[in-house]
Design an enzyme around this catalytic site. Sequence first.
Site, mmCIF file in Angstrom:
data_model
loop_
_atom_site.group_PDB
_atom_site.id
_atom_site.type_symbol
_atom_site.label_atom_id
_atom_site.label_comp_id
_atom_site.label_asym_id
_atom_site.label_seq_id
_atom_site.Cartn_x
_atom_site.Cartn_y
_atom_site.Cartn_z
ATOM 1 N N GLU A 207 -43.105 -50.688 19.450
ATOM 2 C CA GLU A 207 -43.806 -51.957 19.540
ATOM 3 C C GLU A 207 -45.213 -51.857 18.962
ATOM 4 O O GLU A 207 -45.821 -50.792 18.961
ATOM 5 C CB GLU A 207 -43.842 -52.466 20.972
ATOM 6 C CG GLU A 207 -44.386 -51.493 21.975
ATOM 7 C CD GLU A 207 -44.162 -51.997 23.407
ATOM 8 O OE1 GLU A 207 -44.952 -52.849 23.825
ATOM 9 O OE2 GLU A 207 -43.227 -51.536 24.076
ATOM 10 N N CYS B 66 -48.954 -51.077 27.339
ATOM 11 C CA CYS B 66 -48.212 -50.039 26.619
ATOM 12 C C CYS B 66 -46.762 -49.882 27.062
ATOM 13 O O CYS B 66 -46.500 -49.579 28.215
ATOM 14 C CB CYS B 66 -48.842 -48.683 26.879
ATOM 15 S SG CYS B 66 -50.412 -48.511 26.144
HETATM 16 N N1 SAH Z 1 -51.887 -41.724 24.473
HETATM 17 C C1 SAH Z 1 -53.106 -42.344 24.086
HETATM 18 C C2 SAH Z 1 -52.957 -43.708 23.447
HETATM 19 C C3 SAH Z 1 -51.966 -44.678 24.033
HETATM 20 S S1 SAH Z 1 -52.357 -45.457 25.540
HETATM 21 C C4 SAH Z 1 -54.084 -42.372 25.254
HETATM 22 O O1 SAH Z 1 -53.719 -41.922 26.332
HETATM 23 O O2 SAH Z 1 -55.210 -42.793 25.071
HETATM 24 C C5 SAH Z 1 -53.702 -46.544 25.219
HETATM 25 C C6 SAH Z 1 -54.562 -46.833 26.437
HETATM 26 O O3 SAH Z 1 -53.895 -47.705 27.375
HETATM 27 C C7 SAH Z 1 -54.901 -45.580 27.230
HETATM 28 O O4 SAH Z 1 -56.243 -45.611 27.639
HETATM 29 C C8 SAH Z 1 -53.964 -45.680 28.416
HETATM 30 O O5 SAH Z 1 -54.389 -44.888 29.461
HETATM 31 C C9 SAH Z 1 -53.998 -47.170 28.680
HETATM 32 N N2 SAH Z 1 -52.902 -47.690 29.500
HETATM 33 C C10 SAH Z 1 -51.618 -47.339 29.517
HETATM 34 N N3 SAH Z 1 -50.919 -48.064 30.411
HETATM 35 C C11 SAH Z 1 -51.793 -48.908 30.972
HETATM 36 C C12 SAH Z 1 -51.690 -49.914 31.971
HETATM 37 N N4 SAH Z 1 -50.531 -50.165 32.581
HETATM 38 N N5 SAH Z 1 -52.810 -50.591 32.313
HETATM 39 C C13 SAH Z 1 -53.992 -50.329 31.701
HETATM 40 N N6 SAH Z 1 -54.154 -49.410 30.747
HETATM 41 C C14 SAH Z 1 -53.069 -48.693 30.402
#
Ligand code: SAH
Length: 348
Positions: free
Chosen positions: A90, A331
């Site tokens: 996505e 995500c």
């Molecule tokens: N793996 C990388 C990039 C992908 S996630 C990382 O960890 O940075 C992108 C961002 O979205 C990250 O900061 C992650 O912690 C956050 N994220 C993932 N799921 C989330 C959710 N349910 N609510 C808020 N932020 C979330």
Amino acid sequence: MDIKSLSLDELKLEVAKLGEKPYRAKQLYEWMHIKLARGYDEMTNLPKSLREKLAANYEYISLKEVTVQTSRLDGTKKFLFELSDGNLVESVWMQYHHGNAVCISSQVGCRMGCRFCASTLDGLERNLTPSEMLDQIYAISRSIGERVSNIVVMGTGEPLDNYSNLLQFIDMITDENGLNISQRNITVSTCGIVENMKRLADEKLQITLALSLHGSTQAKRQELMPIARKYDIDEVIDACRYYFDKTGRRVTFEYSLVGGVNDTDEDAENLCSLVGGLNCHVNLIPVNPIKERDFVESERKHVLNFQKKLEKRHINATIRREMGRDIDGACGQLRRRHSTATESVQEI
Ligand code: SAH
């Protein structure tokens, strides 16, 4: 061989191997990376015989749009694409006053295991190739009919767990022979893989590094992010300082606020002490709850209070505008919902 993952120099070598004139490489590169062709058939200024030769020797990656959802709140569009092996990824298109941004995935699934994230629930399936990262942008740009100005690598996957493909992708998307997007308009977000953060710093690119912090002490961070057991919080902050020293680029810290878990006054104080000496920016993200976990969003007043506490200590902090909340903005939610829906149909 995947032709769209080759840099112009690599493509020149291939074209020479096929016994073709060197200028053909430039034409071909332009079709793929500027005109965003969906296949060899569209490359009308190449002789048919050459197009046939290419089709016989090189795979042409072009993502298939499965669904597009448009947010009624802010016009954000969430795309679900199918890869040539049937896997789904996505990507999100967001419009801001100062331009637009595409958020891309870097892997199919993820193995980092962050507790609040939907992308990691089924683990890692595989890395994305440079062409599969590029084509998320190309397909969206074609579909919307607009040039993309900013890129955030913040979709599914851990970009620094797919290092060499990520670097090739950045090289190609910023290439003046391609879309020529400025390095300064690219942000790569990582959960904190220290050796690769340093490696990236040594590349001396002008991209922005965003670190997913989410906890302001080792104990808190470890509760939310299993990767924190491998890299101590101080080591990760040192790597951010190293990134700034090498590149001069201000680091962004992402901090997802989870109600009652990391949003107290004490958490804010600890965060100030942790990042106080750094040239940084803190992005506060009210957590987007996923149904598989029981995390809840921080109350608005706690979010505002948290921001105020940081600002009092002169730490630049913004609250992320939540875009596309009504369309599974967080995500991995869309991909996951689509795969589970298909599975349950098959079960019937
Ligand atoms: N793996 C990388 C990039 C992908 S996630 C990382 O960890 O940075 C992108 C961002 O979205 C990250 O900061 C992650 O912690 C956050 N994220 C993932 N799921 C989330 C959710 N349910 N609510 C808020 N932020 C979330």
